[in-house]
Enzyme design. Structure first.
Site, short mmCIF file in Angstrom:
data_model
loop_
_atom_site.label_atom_id
_atom_site.label_comp_id
_atom_site.label_asym_id
_atom_site.label_seq_id
_atom_site.Cartn_x
_atom_site.Cartn_y
_atom_site.Cartn_z
N PRO A 10 8.51 -1.39 1.79
CA PRO A 10 9.20 -0.13 1.59
C PRO A 10 9.32 0.77 2.80
O PRO A 10 8.35 1.38 3.21
CB PRO A 10 8.33 0.56 0.55
CG PRO A 10 6.96 -0.05 0.73
CD PRO A 10 7.08 -1.20 1.63
N GLU A 11 10.50 0.89 3.32
CA GLU A 11 10.83 2.00 4.19
C GLU A 11 11.88 2.82 3.44
O GLU A 11 12.16 2.53 2.29
CB GLU A 11 11.37 1.49 5.54
CG GLU A 11 10.37 0.62 6.29
CD GLU A 11 10.88 0.13 7.64
OE1 GLU A 11 11.58 0.89 8.31
OE2 GLU A 11 10.58 -1.02 8.01
N HIS A 48 -2.53 -7.51 -10.17
CA HIS A 48 -2.13 -6.41 -9.30
C HIS A 48 -1.19 -5.43 -9.98
O HIS A 48 -0.58 -4.60 -9.33
CB HIS A 48 -1.49 -6.96 -8.02
CG HIS A 48 -2.37 -7.95 -7.31
ND1 HIS A 48 -3.66 -7.66 -6.93
CD2 HIS A 48 -2.16 -9.22 -6.95
CE1 HIS A 48 -4.20 -8.71 -6.34
NE2 HIS A 48 -3.31 -9.67 -6.34
N ARG A 87 -1.86 -5.24 -2.18
CA ARG A 87 -2.78 -4.79 -1.13
C ARG A 87 -3.40 -3.43 -1.43
O ARG A 87 -4.31 -3.01 -0.74
CB ARG A 87 -2.04 -4.77 0.21
CG ARG A 87 -1.65 -6.17 0.64
CD ARG A 87 -0.79 -6.17 1.88
NE ARG A 87 -1.56 -5.83 3.06
CZ ARG A 87 -1.03 -5.78 4.28
NH1 ARG A 87 0.24 -6.03 4.46
NH2 ARG A 87 -1.78 -5.49 5.31
#
Length: 280
Positions: free
Chosen positions: A2-3, A93, A112
């Site tokens: 994600p940017e 997750h 993460r």
DNA sequence: CTACCATCCTGGTTGC
DNA sequence: TGCAACCAGGATGGTA
């Protein structure tokens, strides 16, 4: 994933499906993200209605009907996927699962766990810990050549580092910093204070163009899906330099065998891809 | 102020 | 094939 273009794409997907919907059930399956979820997170979200979806830099802003804002940052590996409930069994997750009042399931997944979520009052949104001090939105008019020259005056840091600094400009990450510098024909090593006049104009125009094209393509997908629908973005096929070490520069006619093609260097621990011939 | 580094995590890829 | 090293879209805090 994600940017800014990826976050914007997710926001658009969320807006079309979530605005006006009530959050009927909120299940928190794991709370230890980069910053722990706020106390009573699930309870405070349950029963609320989504008023509007917004974005600031790489943050998703879910405005709720109680004047609170649900803040989401996807970190490196975060994803938000909308779909039918229980389409797949919850994975290890899937940290937050929300069921809306029209039977849509929202799943927040982040292997993460570098992502973050918070609930902050809408009244002090711009001053909250996460957003305070953030630079202008790169697609807005206040991200201008004049602003860029002013904020970079006297700064010795490489321009690549400046683009990654969220206090200077919001939402740009490693991929789009590389792509923007290539578009502007500026070396990633150039000292930031030299970004004046035509160079500042070139960089600002390049940032805006690259981000707009990436948004139009639904962002870039690496290993993770981008869009809230689960569809892949496809801007990764339009990368000029990112992850293309050794390939021919798409803007040069120079001899790749002689120049080595697209180069890679490491700046502040992160890969920079660039054309050493074209970018000065 | 600046550059550099490690850190938080997991998983995919690469190289031996 | 197995396994270890290395790398990854971000952000922060410490050091020199």
């Amino acid at each position: 994933m994600p940017e800014l273009p990826e976050v914007e794409t997710v926001c658009r997907g969320l807006a079309s499906k979530l605005e006006g919907r009530g959050l009927a059930t909120v299940v928190q399956r794991r709370a230890d993200l980069r910053f722990p979820l706020p106390p009573d997170f699930a309870a405070r979200l349950t029963g609320r209605r989504v008023a509007r979806i917004g974005r600031r830099g790489k943050y998703i802003l879910v405005h709720l009907d109680d004047q609170m804002v649900w803040l989401v940052h996807l970190g490196m590996s975060g994803r938000i996927i909308l779909g039918p409930p229980e389409a797949t069994p919850p994975g290890p997750h899937d940290h937050v699962v929300v069921l809306t009042d029209d039977g849509t399931e929202l799943r927040y997944t982040d292997a993460r766990r570098f992502g973050m979520m918070d609930l902050v009052p809408a009244a002090g949104l711009a001053d909250c810990r996460a957003l305070a001090g953030m630079g202008p939105e790169p697609l807005e008019a206040d991200f201008s050549p004049a602003y860029l020259s002013r904020v970079l005056a006297g700064r010795q840091m490489p321009v690549k580092a400046a683009l990654l600094d969220q206090k200077i400009v919001a939402g740009i990450g490693n991929i789009y910093a590389c792509e923007s510098l290539f578009r502007a024909r500026l070396s990633p090593l150039r000292r930031a204070h030299t970004l004046t006049g035509a160079r500042a104009r070139r960089l600002v125009a390049a940032v805006k163009a690259v981000l707009a094209e990436a948004i139009a393509a639904g962002g870039s997908s690496l290993r993770d899906y981008v869009q809230a629908s689960g569809e892949l973005g496809y801007f990764q096929h339009q990368w000029a330099v990112y992850d293309r070490e050794g390939e021919a520069c798409p803007g040069c006619t120079c001899d790749r065998a002689r120049t080595g093609g697209i180069g890679r260097l490491v700046q502040s621990g992160r890969s920079t891809f660039y054309c050493p011939v074209r970018q000065r």
